[in-house]
Motif scaffolding. Structure first.
Motif, PDB file in Angstrom:
ATOM      1  N   ALA A   1      -3.040 -14.685 -18.778  1.00  0.00           N
ATOM      2  CA  ALA A   1      -2.230 -13.585 -18.246  1.00  0.00           C
ATOM      3  C   ALA A   1      -0.752 -13.793 -18.566  1.00  0.00           C
ATOM      4  CB  ALA A   1      -2.443 -13.472 -16.735  1.00  0.00           C
ATOM      5  N   VAL A   2      -0.270 -15.014 -18.392  1.00  0.00           N
ATOM      6  CA  VAL A   2       1.132 -15.310 -18.726  1.00  0.00           C
ATOM      7  C   VAL A   2       1.383 -15.090 -20.213  1.00  0.00           C
ATOM      8  CG1 VAL A   2       2.852 -17.151 -18.847  1.00  0.00           C
ATOM      9  CG2 VAL A   2       1.440 -16.893 -16.799  1.00  0.00           C
ATOM     10  N   ALA A   3       0.453 -15.555 -21.058  1.00  0.00           N
ATOM     11  CA  ALA A   3       0.611 -15.379 -22.503  1.00  0.00           C
ATOM     12  C   ALA A   3       0.583 -13.906 -22.880  1.00  0.00           C
ATOM     13  CB  ALA A   3      -0.488 -16.141 -23.239  1.00  0.00           C
ATOM     14  N   ALA A   4      -0.295 -13.122 -22.234  1.00  0.00           N
ATOM     15  CA  ALA A   4      -0.380 -11.692 -22.542  1.00  0.00           C
ATOM     16  C   ALA A   4       0.918 -10.973 -22.178  1.00  0.00           C
ATOM     17  CB  ALA A   4      -1.566 -11.083 -21.800  1.00  0.00           C
ATOM     18  N   ILE A   5       1.501 -11.334 -21.028  1.00  0.00           N
ATOM     19  CA  ILE A   5       2.754 -10.693 -20.600  1.00  0.00           C
ATOM     20  C   ILE A   5       3.900 -11.054 -21.537  1.00  0.00           C
ATOM     21  CG2 ILE A   5       4.483 -10.657 -18.759  1.00  0.00           C
ATOM     22  CD1 ILE A   5       2.139 -11.063 -16.775  1.00  0.00           C
ATOM     23  N   ARG A   6       3.942 -12.314 -21.965  1.00  0.00           N
ATOM     24  CA  ARG A   6       5.053 -12.768 -22.801  1.00  0.00           C
ATOM     25  C   ARG A   6       4.967 -12.244 -24.233  1.00  0.00           C
ATOM     26  NH1 ARG A   6       8.509 -16.601 -21.077  1.00  0.00           N
ATOM     27  NH2 ARG A   6       8.094 -17.567 -19.043  1.00  0.00           N
TER      28      ARG A   6
END
Length: 359
Positions: free
Chosen positions: A349-354
């Motif tokens: 999720a963090v990677a997708a947002i970034r």
């Protein structure tokens, strides 16, 4: 309320998209049917051909006892040459030859020899060989009039016989969810970017997070439906038993799909076209499918590779869903696997947002 209406709208769009429905629902079901037809259990009795040259009381008793064994079809033959030919051609796997004068040899010149010809390349030959040895030993004791000093008291215990299809169908259910989620999200995000829908979205009063939340919720609902249809098809068509709690399976599908959707957003962020998104989605999904145990246990992998695969997102999901469906385990009985899945949910999720881009 707006989130609810947007989710319903997304589900309606998916329902009207026949191509998307095919890849989401029909394509995995085709896999279930194909693999089910290939690997369904066909339990036919093992055939033992018998040439009885003796035709006396000892040979008759031996043949009668063998005929009472379940899953063993005793077939009396008269032509030894033809039986040997069938054995050499692979049409016959076991041939028992009882010599002439068996009863006289037993009483006057023991031990009398009976010949068993079998296909030593057939792994099931040992079962039939063990059956015949058992009867020979019993006949020896009876003829020696040995007293019974030890008696076995059998008590049957019900045990689930897990077939390859029982192992495979839950894997296909999770694979179907993963495949559609990664490629579906990646291609839709690439299409939105190509058509400049994401840029225009920023100019509307609709909050971007609400738009994406509705897209994710609709995908999660569809994933539960996907998994339910695949498991139901396996149960209805091929008798695959689903032993565990269905709510635990649904919860696991949702948790796993959160990872797959995030991977789809990441792939979509690096894809300039729909075709590129589809190709890159397959590049992510196919290695996961083949290495993480969809078609075979990961225990068969080399040790170094298995240690890596165990911490990929798909493997712990498969381990839990098989524990639920095959052994009636509860989802909380897999704390390490749940920790790995939750870690992947957070990291992806963090990677997708970034990595997400509107342009």
């Amino acid at each position: 309320m707006l989130l609810f209406h947007l989710t319903i709208a997304n589900l309606k769009m998916l329902a009207r998209d026949r191509q998307a429905l095919f890849w989401a629902l029909v394509f995995p079901l085709i896999f279930v049917v194909v693999f089910g037809l290939f690997f369904r259990e066909t339990e036919s009795p093992r055939t033992l051909a018998v040439i009885d040259y003796a035709e006396d009381s000892v040979s008759a008793q031996l043949i009668e006892n063998l005929g009472q064994v379940d899953d063993l079809n005793v077939n009396l033959r008269a032509d030894e040459g033809q039986a040997r030919k069938e054995l050499n051609n692979g049409d016959l796997s076991h041939l028992l030859i009882i010599p002439e004068g068996l009863e006289a040899s037993v009483s006057d010149n023991p031990p009398a020899k009976i010949i068993l010809l079998y296909d030593d390349a057939d792994p099931l030959s040992g079962i039939v060989l063990g059956m015949i040895w058992s009867f020979v030993d019993r006949a020896n004791l009876q003829m020696a009039q040995a007293p019974t000093r030890l008696e076995l008291v059998p008590e049957g215990v019900s045990r689930r016989n897990i077939s390859y299809l029982d192992f495979l169908i839950p894997g296909l259910a999770i694979w179907g969810v993963m495949n559609f989620s990664i490629i579906g999200i990646a291609t839709s995000m690439a299409a939105y970017r190509e058509k400049r829908i994401l840029i225009r979205l920023q100019a509307t009063p609709l909050k971007v997070r609400v738009f994406f939340a509705a897209r994710v919720l609709s995908a999660l609902i569809l994933s539960v439906l996907q998994a339910a249809m695949i498991l139901a098809a396996g149960w209805l068509l091929f008798g695959v038993a689903i032993e565990g709690n269905l709510l635990h399976i649904a919860l696991l599908v949702v948790l796993g799909n959160l990872v797959f959707l995030s991977l789809g957003f990441i792939v979509g962020s690096f894809s300039k076209t729909v075709a590129a998104a589809s190709g890159q989605g397959n590049a992510v999904g196919l290695p996961l499918m083949f290495m993480s145990g969809v078609f075979f246990p990961i225990e068969n992998l080399p040790t170094a590779l298995r240690l890596i695969v165990e911490y990929l997102p798909l493997a712990p999901i498969l381990e839990i869903v098989r524990g639920i469906t095959l052994h009636s385990n509860a989802i909380w009985e897999f704390p390490l696997q749940l920790a790995i899945i939750c870690g992947w949910i957070l990291l992806s999720a963090v990677a997708a947002i970034r990595t997400f881009r509107f342009r």
